[in-house]
Design a protein around this motif. Structure first.
Motif, PDB file in Angstrom:
ATOM      1  N   MET A   1      -9.511  40.792  59.865  1.00 41.60           N
ATOM      2  CA  MET A   1     -10.218  40.009  60.804  1.00 41.60           C
ATOM      3  C   MET A   1      -9.430  39.875  61.879  1.00 41.60           C
ATOM      4  SD  MET A   1      -7.729  37.247  60.658  1.00 41.60           S
ATOM      5  CE  MET A   1      -8.834  36.639  62.110  1.00 41.60           C
ATOM      6  N   PRO A   2      -9.920  39.161  63.281  1.00 46.62           N
ATOM      7  CA  PRO A   2      -9.044  39.188  64.124  1.00 46.62           C
ATOM      8  C   PRO A   2      -8.215  38.055  64.120  1.00 46.62           C
ATOM      9  CG  PRO A   2     -11.170  39.665  64.865  1.00 46.62           C
ATOM     10  CD  PRO A   2     -11.120  38.996  63.429  1.00 46.62           C
ATOM     11  N   LYS A   3      -7.127  38.285  63.568  1.00 47.73           N
ATOM     12  CA  LYS A   3      -5.814  37.051  63.309  1.00 47.73           C
ATOM     13  C   LYS A   3      -4.928  37.068  64.560  1.00 47.73           C
ATOM     14  CE  LYS A   3      -6.442  37.308  58.446  1.00 47.73           C
ATOM     15  NZ  LYS A   3      -7.380  38.459  58.449  1.00 47.73           N
ATOM     16  N   THR A   4      -4.388  36.135  64.926  1.00 49.95           N
ATOM     17  CA  THR A   4      -3.241  36.094  65.812  1.00 49.95           C
ATOM     18  C   THR A   4      -2.013  35.525  65.219  1.00 49.95           C
ATOM     19  OG1 THR A   4      -3.946  33.824  66.579  1.00 49.95           O
ATOM     20  CG2 THR A   4      -4.762  35.669  67.901  1.00 49.95           C
ATOM     21  N   LEU A   5      -0.872  35.886  65.555  1.00 47.83           N
ATOM     22  CA  LEU A   5       0.458  35.762  65.110  1.00 47.83           C
ATOM     23  C   LEU A   5       0.738  34.061  65.316  1.00 47.83           C
ATOM     24  CD1 LEU A   5       3.069  38.389  64.966  1.00 47.83           C
ATOM     25  CD2 LEU A   5       2.712  36.704  63.314  1.00 47.83           C
ATOM     26  N   PRO A   6       1.175  33.920  66.650  1.00 47.30           N
ATOM     27  CA  PRO A   6       1.773  32.595  66.907  1.00 47.30           C
ATOM     28  C   PRO A   6       0.768  31.572  66.575  1.00 47.30           C
ATOM     29  CG  PRO A   6       1.733  33.979  68.780  1.00 47.30           C
ATOM     30  CD  PRO A   6       0.812  34.669  67.846  1.00 47.30           C
ATOM     31  N   LEU A   7       1.493  30.458  65.917  1.00 39.94           N
ATOM     32  CA  LEU A   7       0.430  29.300  65.495  1.00 39.94           C
ATOM     33  C   LEU A   7      -0.149  28.657  66.600  1.00 39.94           C
ATOM     34  CD1 LEU A   7       2.815  27.381  62.997  1.00 39.94           C
ATOM     35  CD2 LEU A   7       1.062  28.965  62.606  1.00 39.94           C
ATOM     36  N   VAL A   8       0.577  28.661  67.852  1.00 38.22           N
ATOM     37  CA  VAL A   8      -0.098  28.105  69.035  1.00 38.22           C
ATOM     38  C   VAL A   8      -1.416  28.894  69.456  1.00 38.22           C
ATOM     39  CG1 VAL A   8       0.969  29.663  70.779  1.00 38.22           C
ATOM     40  CG2 VAL A   8       0.074  27.518  71.463  1.00 38.22           C
ATOM     41  N   THR A   9      -1.431  30.356  69.148  1.00 38.24           N
ATOM     42  CA  THR A   9      -2.778  30.770  69.323  1.00 38.24           C
ATOM     43  C   THR A   9      -3.771  30.668  68.370  1.00 38.24           C
ATOM     44  OG1 THR A   9      -1.390  32.775  69.856  1.00 38.24           O
ATOM     45  CG2 THR A   9      -3.534  33.326  69.672  1.00 38.24           C
ATOM     46  N   LEU A  10      -3.440  30.394  67.192  1.00 41.30           N
ATOM     47  CA  LEU A  10      -4.412  29.975  66.032  1.00 41.30           C
ATOM     48  C   LEU A  10      -4.961  28.656  66.520  1.00 41.30           C
ATOM     49  CD1 LEU A  10      -2.736  30.948  62.767  1.00 41.30           C
ATOM     50  CD2 LEU A  10      -4.732  32.006  63.661  1.00 41.30           C
TER      51      LEU A  10
ATOM     52  N   ARG B   1      -5.347  48.509  62.660  1.00 44.13           N
ATOM     53  CA  ARG B   1      -4.490  48.615  63.766  1.00 44.13           C
ATOM     54  C   ARG B   1      -5.012  48.051  65.022  1.00 44.13           C
ATOM     55  NH1 ARG B   1      -0.016  51.387  64.726  1.00 44.13           N
ATOM     56  NH2 ARG B   1       0.013  52.917  66.610  1.00 44.13           N
ATOM     57  N   ALA B   2      -6.141  47.786  65.225  1.00 44.76           N
ATOM     58  CA  ALA B   2      -6.608  46.800  66.316  1.00 44.76           C
ATOM     59  C   ALA B   2      -5.801  45.712  66.276  1.00 44.76           C
ATOM     60  CB  ALA B   2      -8.208  46.696  66.145  1.00 44.76           C
ATOM     61  N   HIS B   3      -5.482  45.046  65.145  1.00 45.80           N
ATOM     62  CA  HIS B   3      -4.835  43.859  65.058  1.00 45.80           C
ATOM     63  C   HIS B   3      -3.342  44.111  65.386  1.00 45.80           C
ATOM     64  CE1 HIS B   3      -3.242  40.051  63.706  1.00 45.80           C
ATOM     65  NE2 HIS B   3      -2.042  40.812  62.977  1.00 45.80           N
ATOM     66  N   VAL B   4      -2.821  45.208  64.826  1.00 41.98           N
ATOM     67  CA  VAL B   4      -1.170  45.410  65.163  1.00 41.98           C
ATOM     68  C   VAL B   4      -0.963  45.601  66.879  1.00 41.98           C
ATOM     69  CG1 VAL B   4       0.476  47.100  64.837  1.00 41.98           C
ATOM     70  CG2 VAL B   4      -1.088  46.595  62.889  1.00 41.98           C
TER      71      VAL B   4
ATOM     72  N   SER C   1       3.186  41.965  59.853  1.00 45.77           N
ATOM     73  CA  SER C   1       2.162  41.362  58.961  1.00 45.77           C
ATOM     74  C   SER C   1       1.820  42.373  58.022  1.00 45.77           C
ATOM     75  CB  SER C   1       1.222  40.514  59.505  1.00 45.77           C
ATOM     76  OG  SER C   1       1.684  39.579  60.352  1.00 45.77           O
ATOM     77  N   PRO C   2       2.171  42.331  56.650  1.00 44.78           N
ATOM     78  CA  PRO C   2       1.642  43.343  55.704  1.00 44.78           C
ATOM     79  C   PRO C   2       0.349  43.244  55.281  1.00 44.78           C
ATOM     80  CG  PRO C   2       3.009  41.812  54.729  1.00 44.78           C
ATOM     81  CD  PRO C   2       3.178  41.383  55.938  1.00 44.78           C
ATOM     82  N   TRP C   3      -0.654  44.205  55.334  1.00 44.68           N
ATOM     83  CA  TRP C   3      -2.051  44.385  54.949  1.00 44.68           C
ATOM     84  C   TRP C   3      -2.187  45.142  53.973  1.00 44.68           C
ATOM     85  CZ3 TRP C   3      -6.302  42.351  57.798  1.00 44.68           C
ATOM     86  CH2 TRP C   3      -6.106  41.741  59.071  1.00 44.68           C
ATOM     87  N   ASN C   4      -3.198  44.901  52.922  1.00 41.03           N
ATOM     88  CA  ASN C   4      -3.672  45.627  51.927  1.00 41.03           C
ATOM     89  C   ASN C   4      -5.095  45.568  51.891  1.00 41.03           C
ATOM     90  OD1 ASN C   4      -1.096  46.179  50.537  1.00 41.03           O
ATOM     91  ND2 ASN C   4      -0.896  43.937  50.257  1.00 41.03           N
TER      92      ASN C   4
ATOM     93  N   VAL D   1       0.500  36.196  57.341  1.00 40.50           N
ATOM     94  CA  VAL D   1       0.970  35.972  58.518  1.00 40.50           C
ATOM     95  C   VAL D   1       1.970  34.796  58.450  1.00 40.50           C
ATOM     96  CG1 VAL D   1       0.369  35.511  60.920  1.00 40.50           C
ATOM     97  CG2 VAL D   1      -1.086  37.115  59.458  1.00 40.50           C
ATOM     98  N   LYS D   2       3.074  34.959  58.879  1.00 42.00           N
ATOM     99  CA  LYS D   2       3.966  33.608  59.093  1.00 42.00           C
ATOM    100  C   LYS D   2       4.106  33.081  57.662  1.00 42.00           C
ATOM    101  CE  LYS D   2       5.196  33.662  63.358  1.00 42.00           C
ATOM    102  NZ  LYS D   2       6.568  33.701  63.752  1.00 42.00           N
ATOM    103  N   GLY D   3       4.117  33.782  56.528  1.00 42.33           N
ATOM    104  CA  GLY D   3       4.047  33.347  55.095  1.00 42.33           C
ATOM    105  C   GLY D   3       2.968  33.044  54.497  1.00 42.33           C
TER     106      GLY D   3
END
Length: 279
Positions: free
Chosen positions: A1-10, A170-173, A225-228, A247-249
């Motif tokens: 899914m289109p996730k973002t890393l920073p909590l502020v972005t979420l 890859r799009a997320h990375v 962020s590890p994906w499976n 993501v961030k634990g």
């Protein structure tokens, strides 16, 4: 899914995406994903758009591939309601129905439904999410079969689907809008549950691409962020998949539906979020 890393972005995502207020508990519609799908069965058998509205989120787009020209077809809920209203004058209940839960974790479920009539059959793959209104279907793709026809087998289908899923990752990375478009249909919806305290919300692919573009412009990437890829299910020209990422634990899961258009697989709808029970 289109996730973002920073909590502020979420948090920004929570603010800009569509969301629904929590209704009173008495207004919840369906207590399980199976119950929502059975309401969909009844809606079809009875020609009832009221029942269909209870089973599906109103923004859901139904996707399938035309057997004649292989083109992608799309139906909105409103268009479907009108078809049901017309069918209600002479309802034709299915002669056979089968329901299978392919995956269920927390507030997310992948469902398969097979419906048969003398003239044809449908093999549906659906996403369901436990929303504040109860379990609702948030994605649907199907393959139509003629009498006696079996689902077509594409020898490399699972490998091709996995390649698309890798492209999505890859799009997320890289936070690449171009890769999002290459791996999704342009009208793909992303529904989410239990992200940054928001029980349920959704956004279009273009909204996600806009956020990706901002990260890309800033030179931000997420290679940590590890994906499976946990599950791939192919049914003729449609498929379903399950992914996970931390993501961030926090572990999130994705449920995805795909369609095979012109020999190429594309993600057409998705649900994602934290599968753990809300506190």
């Amino acid at each position: 899914m289109p996730k973002t890393l920073p909590l502020v972005t979420l948090a920004l995502l929570s603010a800009c995406a569509h969301s629904l207020p929590s209704p009173a508990p008495s207004s919840r519609l369906h207590a399980s994903p199976e119950e929502a799908v059975r309401a969909y069965f009844r809606a079809s058998d009875e020609g009832s758009h009221r029942l269909l509205r209870s089973a599906f989120h109103p923004d859901v787009l139904m996707h399938w591939v035309d057997g004649g020209d292989g083109a992608l077809r799309t139906l909105t809920q409103l268009e479907w309601w009108q078809r049901l209203d017309a069918a209600a004058k002479a309802p034709a209940p299915a002669s056979e129905r089968h329901l299978t839960t392919l995956d269920r974790e927390g507030s997310f479920a992948l469902m398969e439904a097979v419906s048969r009539w003398p003239s044809h059959a449908f093999v549906d793959l659906m996403l369901a999410v436990d929303t504040p209104a109860g379990w609702r279907i948030v994605g649907k793709v199907f393959h139509r079969l003629a009498p006696g026809e079996e689902l077509p087998h594409f020898p490399s289908a699972e490998q091709e689907v996995r390649a698309v899923l890798e492209g999505k990752i890859r799009a997320h990375v890289l936070y690449s809008p171009a890769l999002l478009l290459q791996t999704h249909t342009p009208d793909c919806r992303y529904y989410r549950a239990h992200v940054e305290g928001v029980p349920f919300a959704w956004e279009s692919l273009s909204m996600a691409a806009s956020r990706y573009a901002a990260h890309e412009d800033a030179g931000v990437q997420d290679s940590d962020s590890p994906w499976n890829i946990l599950k791939v299910e192919v049914r003729g020209s449609v498929a379903a998949a399950k992914l996970e990422v931390t993501v961030k634990g926090v572990r999130y899961i994705d449920h995805l539906l795909l369609v095979r258009v012109g020999g190429q697989w594309r993600i057409s709808s998705a649900s994602w979020g934290d599968p753990r029970p809300a506190p």
